[in-house]
Design a protein around this motif. Structure first.
Motif, mmCIF file in Angstrom:
data_model
loop_
_atom_site.group_PDB
_atom_site.id
_atom_site.type_symbol
_atom_site.label_atom_id
_atom_site.label_comp_id
_atom_site.label_asym_id
_atom_site.label_seq_id
_atom_site.Cartn_x
_atom_site.Cartn_y
_atom_site.Cartn_z
ATOM 1 N N GLY A 6 -43.582 77.964 -62.873
ATOM 2 C CA GLY A 6 -43.875 76.659 -62.288
ATOM 3 C C GLY A 6 -43.361 75.472 -63.069
ATOM 4 O O GLY A 6 -43.731 74.328 -62.783
ATOM 5 N N SER A 7 -42.521 75.745 -64.087
ATOM 6 C CA SER A 7 -41.922 74.682 -64.887
ATOM 7 C C SER A 7 -43.007 73.767 -65.452
ATOM 8 O O SER A 7 -44.059 74.246 -65.868
ATOM 9 C CB SER A 7 -40.886 73.907 -64.059
ATOM 10 O OG SER A 7 -40.164 73.008 -64.875
ATOM 11 N N ALA A 43 -49.592 86.696 -68.438
ATOM 12 C CA ALA A 43 -48.682 85.979 -69.330
ATOM 13 C C ALA A 43 -48.290 84.641 -68.725
ATOM 14 O O ALA A 43 -48.376 84.436 -67.504
ATOM 15 C CB ALA A 43 -47.431 86.814 -69.595
ATOM 16 N N ILE A 44 -47.854 83.738 -69.580
ATOM 17 C CA ILE A 44 -47.354 82.425 -69.177
ATOM 18 C C ILE A 44 -45.915 82.338 -69.659
ATOM 19 O O ILE A 44 -45.644 82.440 -70.861
ATOM 20 C CB ILE A 44 -48.189 81.288 -69.795
ATOM 21 C CG1 ILE A 44 -49.667 81.447 -69.443
ATOM 22 C CG2 ILE A 44 -47.663 79.932 -69.323
ATOM 23 C CD1 ILE A 44 -50.588 80.498 -70.208
ATOM 24 N N GLY A 45 -44.979 82.157 -68.730
ATOM 25 C CA GLY A 45 -43.572 82.057 -69.059
ATOM 26 C C GLY A 45 -43.025 80.684 -68.746
ATOM 27 O O GLY A 45 -43.723 79.808 -68.216
ATOM 28 N N GLY A 46 -41.757 80.474 -69.066
ATOM 29 C CA GLY A 46 -41.079 79.241 -68.703
ATOM 30 C C GLY A 46 -41.443 78.033 -69.535
ATOM 31 O O GLY A 46 -41.121 76.905 -69.174
ATOM 32 N N LEU A 47 -42.111 78.246 -70.666
ATOM 33 C CA LEU A 47 -42.390 77.165 -71.601
ATOM 34 C C LEU A 47 -41.631 77.447 -72.896
ATOM 35 O O LEU A 47 -41.043 78.505 -73.064
ATOM 36 C CB LEU A 47 -43.889 77.025 -71.847
ATOM 37 C CG LEU A 47 -44.704 76.615 -70.604
ATOM 38 C CD1 LEU A 47 -46.197 76.616 -70.900
ATOM 39 C CD2 LEU A 47 -44.263 75.237 -70.081
ATOM 40 N N SER A 48 -41.623 76.479 -73.794
ATOM 41 C CA SER A 48 -40.818 76.577 -75.019
ATOM 42 C C SER A 48 -39.341 76.765 -74.687
ATOM 43 O O SER A 48 -38.632 77.527 -75.340
ATOM 44 C CB SER A 48 -41.310 77.724 -75.906
ATOM 45 O OG SER A 48 -40.769 77.622 -77.200
ATOM 46 N N VAL A 49 -38.886 76.051 -73.641
ATOM 47 C CA VAL A 49 -37.471 76.104 -73.245
ATOM 48 C C VAL A 49 -36.821 74.729 -73.367
ATOM 49 O O VAL A 49 -35.830 74.443 -72.694
ATOM 50 C CB VAL A 49 -37.305 76.665 -71.809
ATOM 51 C CG1 VAL A 49 -37.672 78.135 -71.770
ATOM 52 C CG2 VAL A 49 -38.128 75.858 -70.792
ATOM 53 N N GLY A 50 -37.407 73.875 -74.208
ATOM 54 C CA GLY A 50 -36.835 72.555 -74.441
ATOM 55 C C GLY A 50 -37.730 71.391 -74.071
ATOM 56 O O GLY A 50 -37.416 70.244 -74.383
ATOM 57 N N GLU A 51 -38.858 71.674 -73.415
ATOM 58 C CA GLU A 51 -39.766 70.596 -73.035
ATOM 59 C C GLU A 51 -40.521 70.073 -74.263
ATOM 60 O O GLU A 51 -40.688 70.808 -75.243
ATOM 61 C CB GLU A 51 -40.751 71.069 -71.965
ATOM 62 C CG GLU A 51 -41.927 71.900 -72.460
ATOM 63 C CD GLU A 51 -41.572 73.343 -72.797
ATOM 64 O OE1 GLU A 51 -42.451 74.068 -73.317
ATOM 65 O OE2 GLU A 51 -40.421 73.754 -72.546
ATOM 66 N N GLU A 61 -38.237 84.963 -62.847
ATOM 67 C CA GLU A 61 -37.169 84.027 -63.187
ATOM 68 C C GLU A 61 -37.746 82.942 -64.075
ATOM 69 O O GLU A 61 -38.743 82.298 -63.719
ATOM 70 C CB GLU A 61 -36.536 83.367 -61.955
ATOM 71 C CG GLU A 61 -35.377 82.474 -62.369
ATOM 72 C CD GLU A 61 -34.845 81.559 -61.267
ATOM 73 O OE1 GLU A 61 -33.915 80.785 -61.562
ATOM 74 O OE2 GLU A 61 -35.363 81.606 -60.143
ATOM 75 N N CYS A 62 -37.119 82.736 -65.221
ATOM 76 C CA CYS A 62 -37.502 81.661 -66.135
ATOM 77 C C CYS A 62 -36.658 80.442 -65.804
ATOM 78 O O CYS A 62 -35.432 80.471 -65.949
ATOM 79 C CB CYS A 62 -37.272 82.104 -67.578
ATOM 80 S SG CYS A 62 -37.626 80.829 -68.802
ATOM 81 N N THR A 63 -37.291 79.384 -65.345
ATOM 82 C CA THR A 63 -36.550 78.179 -64.971
ATOM 83 C C THR A 63 -36.180 77.365 -66.210
ATOM 84 O O THR A 63 -36.904 77.374 -67.212
ATOM 85 C CB THR A 63 -37.373 77.294 -64.021
ATOM 86 O OG1 THR A 63 -38.668 77.071 -64.602
ATOM 87 C CG2 THR A 63 -37.539 77.950 -62.675
ATOM 88 N N PRO A 64 -35.064 76.639 -66.159
ATOM 89 C CA PRO A 64 -34.652 75.814 -67.304
ATOM 90 C C PRO A 64 -35.477 74.528 -67.371
ATOM 91 O O PRO A 64 -36.245 74.212 -66.457
ATOM 92 C CB PRO A 64 -33.185 75.510 -66.995
ATOM 93 C CG PRO A 64 -33.114 75.516 -65.496
ATOM 94 C CD PRO A 64 -34.087 76.581 -65.051
ATOM 95 N N TYR A 65 -35.315 73.799 -68.464
ATOM 96 C CA TYR A 65 -35.887 72.457 -68.578
ATOM 97 C C TYR A 65 -34.762 71.494 -68.946
ATOM 98 O O TYR A 65 -33.982 71.786 -69.848
ATOM 99 C CB TYR A 65 -36.977 72.417 -69.657
ATOM 100 C CG TYR A 65 -37.578 71.035 -69.800
ATOM 101 C CD1 TYR A 65 -38.645 70.641 -68.996
ATOM 102 C CD2 TYR A 65 -37.039 70.111 -70.694
ATOM 103 C CE1 TYR A 65 -39.174 69.365 -69.108
ATOM 104 C CE2 TYR A 65 -37.561 68.829 -70.802
ATOM 105 C CZ TYR A 65 -38.627 68.461 -70.011
ATOM 106 O OH TYR A 65 -39.146 67.200 -70.107
ATOM 107 N N PRO A 66 -34.650 70.365 -68.236
ATOM 108 C CA PRO A 66 -35.463 69.983 -67.081
ATOM 109 C C PRO A 66 -35.076 70.750 -65.831
ATOM 110 O O PRO A 66 -33.979 71.307 -65.749
ATOM 111 C CB PRO A 66 -35.163 68.483 -66.938
ATOM 112 C CG PRO A 66 -33.775 68.332 -67.493
ATOM 113 C CD PRO A 66 -33.660 69.334 -68.615
#
Length: 376
Positions: free
Chosen positions: A195-196, A218-226, A147-152
């Motif tokens: 881990g956001s 792999a590292i996911g959940g980044l480049s989602v608006g942070e 699961e890819c968490t949103p930001y924030p």
């Protein structure tokens, strides 16, 4: 899959390496053009091979599952044969696409129920069936379902989501072990750190993923608006934990500057729709900065798009001509913009590799970042 680390930069954590699979050798750092639906949008496979020349491209499980559907890919003998591509392919598990369907999906422990963006039909992705789908697609590198968490994202949600991603990883590994390959080569499996933007969660997740013992990570959940600074901070936390003798893939990143800064932090693999999407819209990346080719200032500028000439279109077409094509809405404009940007991204990561091997990457990187951030 075999990973051979050749050199680490003395003034940063940048690495030059090779990854070898049944479909050839990948020289890293590498940027993977995004071929979401079995096509890098607007680019012939011949142009990819001869002009852009990537060692690997990316396909997407969610989109390929919906169209052309798995039965078609299996009948073709897998994605490589279906799209006439004889080099490496990586498939994203679909977790990010499910994340982007926030209004049309429901996440539970079992998996994710979602509504097709095409016809509204309902589907279920679980760690188990996503592994089966990726077996049928036949990519050389396949990803865990996450699961890819949103930001924030609040801490409690990020923590719950991370633990569920870890449980899903265990299910992926267990199911993959009893699901044989469909074609005549092995597939490499990468789990995904989540881990956001919380340092302690990223550390926990990186340790869990490292302990899974996969051949790459792999590292996911980044480049989602942070902010970029938070992306870099989280990447550094994770790369300090993930094993150095395995490739590290930062998913969905990013701008040319993002790529160089993350190479400096020890990332080996990247993908992003930015070069193709921006190229189609007339935003071109160059070694001296970002060029909005639609601006009037280029109307009588007959110089190349970028004097480095990173791909053949840079020698054949001037800024004035490409601007004209965009202004008259000629389809060729979007093709040229796409080819130029992909060529520039490939030139950038290959230059980074040369400078890592030469021992002067950090100095070169600082100069390039200053130049590429200019708005021309």
């Amino acid at each position: 899959m075999h990973f051979n680390l050749l050199q680490t930069d003395t003034a940063s954590s940048a690495r030059a390496a090779t990854i070898t699979t049944a479909h050839g050798t990948i020289e890293t750092p590498i940027f993977m053009p995004v071929g979401t639906v079995a096509s890098v949008k607007g680019v012939h496979q011949r142009e990819l091979r001869e002009d852009i020349n990537p060692d690997i491209i990316l396909g997407n499980t969610y989109h390929l599952y919906l169209r052309p559907q798995i039965k078609v890919l299996e009948a073709a003998g897998g994605l490589h044969k279906f799209m006439n591509w004889d080099r490496n392919i990586l498939t994203d598990s679909g977790g990010y696409q499910v994340y982007s369907l926030s209004a049309n999906r429901k996440i539970k422990e079992d998996g994710v129920k979602f509504k097709s963006h095409i016809d509204g039909s309902m589907h279920l992705f679980t760690p188990e069936n996503v592994m089966e789908v990726q077996r049928s697609i036949g990519a050389d590198i396949i990803m865990a379902f996450d699961e890819c968490t949103p930001y924030p994202c609040d801490y409690q949600y990020a923590q719950r989501s991370m633990h569920m991603t870890h449980r899903w990883l265990d299910r992926c590994i267990k199911h993959l072990a009893k699901t044989p390959v469909k074609y005549d080569y092995e597939q490499a499996f990468f789990p995904i750190v989540q881990g956001s933007t919380y340092k302690d969660l990223r550390m926990q997740s990186a340790e869990y993923i490292a302990n899974a013992g996969a051949v790459g990570n792999a590292i996911g959940g980044l480049s989602v608006g942070e902010p970029a600074e938070e992306m870099y901070a989280m990447t550094e936390v994770v790369t300090n934990i993930l094993p150095a003798d395995k490739p590290r893939y930062l998913m969905g990143v990013g701008t040319p500057t993002n790529i160089l800064e993350n190479i400096a932090l020890g990332i080996d693999m990247f993908d992003c729709v930015m070069p193709t999407r921006n190229g189609r819209n007339g935003t071109l990346f160059t070694s001296h900065g970002i060029l909005n080719i639609k601006n009037k200032k280029w109307e009588t500028d007959f110089s190349p798009l970028d004097e480095h000439g990173t791909v053949w279109v840079d020698q054949e077409y001037s800024k004035a001509y490409v601007r004209h094509l965009f202004k008259v809405n000629e389809m060729l404009a979007r093709q040229i913009g796409t080819l130029h940007n992909l060529g520039f991204y490939m030139w950038l990561v290959r230059e980074a590799r040369k400078h890592i091997l030469a021992g002067d990457f950090a100095t070169w990187k600082e100069k390039m970042v200053r130049q590429m951030d200019n708005r021309l």
